[in-house]
Write an enzyme that holds these catalytic residues in place. Structure first.
Site, PDB file in Angstrom:
ATOM      1  N   ASN A   8       0.852  -1.187   0.000  1.00  0.00           N
ATOM      2  CA  ASN A   8       0.000   0.000   0.000  1.00  0.00           C
ATOM      3  C   ASN A   8       0.890   1.240   0.000  1.00  0.00           C
ATOM      4  OD1 ASN A   8      -1.854   2.026   0.523  1.00  0.00           O
ATOM      5  ND2 ASN A   8      -2.197   1.449   2.670  1.00  0.00           N
ATOM      6  N   LYS A  10       0.088   4.287  -0.243  1.00  0.00           N
ATOM      7  CA  LYS A  10      -0.567   5.489   0.309  1.00  0.00           C
ATOM      8  C   LYS A  10      -0.388   6.657  -0.674  1.00  0.00           C
ATOM      9  CE  LYS A  10       0.074   3.485   4.812  1.00  0.00           C
ATOM     10  NZ  LYS A  10       0.150   3.661   6.244  1.00  0.00           N
ATOM     11  N   HIS A  94      -9.529   1.947   5.495  1.00  0.00           N
ATOM     12  CA  HIS A  94      -8.209   2.118   6.123  1.00  0.00           C
ATOM     13  C   HIS A  94      -8.328   3.156   7.245  1.00  0.00           C
ATOM     14  CE1 HIS A  94      -4.011   3.029   6.767  1.00  0.00           C
ATOM     15  NE2 HIS A  94      -3.715   1.916   6.102  1.00  0.00           N
ATOM     16  N   GLU A  96      -6.488   5.456   8.155  1.00  0.00           N
ATOM     17  CA  GLU A  96      -6.127   6.836   7.800  1.00  0.00           C
ATOM     18  C   GLU A  96      -7.317   7.555   7.152  1.00  0.00           C
ATOM     19  OE1 GLU A  96      -2.659   5.798   5.587  1.00  0.00           O
ATOM     20  OE2 GLU A  96      -1.577   5.380   7.443  1.00  0.00           O
ATOM     21  N   GLU A 177      -5.182  -4.426  11.367  1.00  0.00           N
ATOM     22  CA  GLU A 177      -4.137  -3.426  11.511  1.00  0.00           C
ATOM     23  C   GLU A 177      -4.357  -2.647  12.805  1.00  0.00           C
ATOM     24  OE1 GLU A 177      -2.286  -2.249   7.546  1.00  0.00           O
ATOM     25  OE2 GLU A 177      -4.050  -1.031   7.750  1.00  0.00           O
ATOM     26  N   GLY A 183       2.711   2.637  10.875  1.00  0.00           N
ATOM     27  CA  GLY A 183       3.729   3.676  10.687  1.00  0.00           C
ATOM     28  C   GLY A 183       4.484   4.011  11.955  1.00  0.00           C
ATOM     29  N   SER A 220       3.515  -1.656  10.481  1.00  0.00           N
ATOM     30  CA  SER A 220       4.985  -1.669  10.605  1.00  0.00           C
ATOM     31  C   SER A 220       5.632  -2.995  10.213  1.00  0.00           C
ATOM     32  CB  SER A 220       5.398  -1.251  12.017  1.00  0.00           C
ATOM     33  OG  SER A 220       5.036   0.085  12.263  1.00  0.00           O
TER      34      SER A 220
END
Ligand code: PGA
Length: 260
Positions: A8, A10, A94, A96, A177, A183, A220
């Site tokens: 991904n 992003k 997701h 985010e 996740e 991250g 991560s």
């Protein structure tokens, strides 16, 4: 079953040239094809340059699609457009997008139903926000009942809302996740991730009549820790963000996957 590796990207990289370089790092590494399925999910502006490649061994995914089939929704891309364009997978929900774009479970649910109807394979992202809930919740399973179900409860609630009105669908993939690991340079343990994957599969089976669904771990993942996450049979692959932007990491990840 083959492990599923999803890169991904992003909102990266900045130019088509850099995107091509990253893409080639995966394309030129052939041996993973034997025991894994690899998907690249680039920003949508780069989709055409990859989808027109002949004999593409990789799968291509989008990072988002809209909940309506068509119409006056400036800036949005429909699931049908993606499907007709040759895209096979789409990431939905997701964290985010939930955080920065205000995507609610209701919106995520509508997007999933629309994308599945269009024929895409959907990767739904779920995961608890804080580490304490995640780690304590999963680790002290038998001793601290109050915390035991922290992370599991959160994920169970998300699944119930996000998958409303869905059943018997084989094109759904779940990416577990934990948000605190995304991250962050720290991961959940493979043991916790495997336990969560088992738990998610149980819910999918009992509440949505979905059998044999794939559950991935994300947060991560890199070349150093991926082997640990791919070993447990319950974990069917990985969703990889940051490490997918470094060609050296990508090669090592694919090497590790090929040699499992
Ligand atoms: P990360 O991202 O690998 O950079 O933690 C994973 C994701 O957000 O899908």
């Amino acid at each position: 079953m083959k492990k599923l590796i999803i890169f991904n990207w992003k909102m990266n990289p900045d130019s088509p040239k850099e995107a091509q370089k990253l893409f080639d790092a995966v394309m030129n590494f052939k041996s993973y094809i034997l025991n894994s399925e690899v998907v690249i999910a680039p920003p949508s502006v780069y989709l055409p340059q990859f989808l027109e490649i002949k004999n593409l061994k990789l799968k291509i995914g989008a990072q988002n699609s809209f909940w309506a089939d068509k119409g006056a929704y400036t800036g949005e891309i429909s699931a049908k457009m993606l499907k007709n364009f040759g895209v096979e997978y789409v990431i939905v929900g997701h964290s985010e997008r939930r955080q920065w774009l205000g995507e609610t479970d209701e919106v995520v649910n509508k997007k999933i139903l629309t994308a599945l109807k269009a024929g895409l394979k959907v990767i739904l992202c779920v995961g608890e926000p804080t580490q304490s809930a995640g780690q304590r919740g999963l680790k002290r399973r038998t001793t601290q009942k109050g915390n035991v179900w922290g992370a599991k409860n959160y994920v169970k609630k998300q699944l119930k809302k996000d998958l409303k009105n869905l059943s018997l669908n084989s094109r759904l993939i779940i990416a577990y996740e934990p948000i605190w690991a995304i991250g962050a340079g720290r991961t959940d343990t493979p043991e916790n991730a495997a336990e969560m994957a088992r738990f998610i599969k149980k819910i999918l089976h009992s509440k949505f009549y979905i059998l044999n669904s794939r559950v991935l771990y994300g947060g991560s993942v890199n070349s150093k820790n991926i082997a640990g996450f791919l070993k447990p049979p319950e974990i069917d692959g990985a969703l990889i963000g940051g490490a997918s932007l470094k060609t050296g990491e990508v090669k090592k990840i694919l090497e590790t996957t090929a040699n499992l």
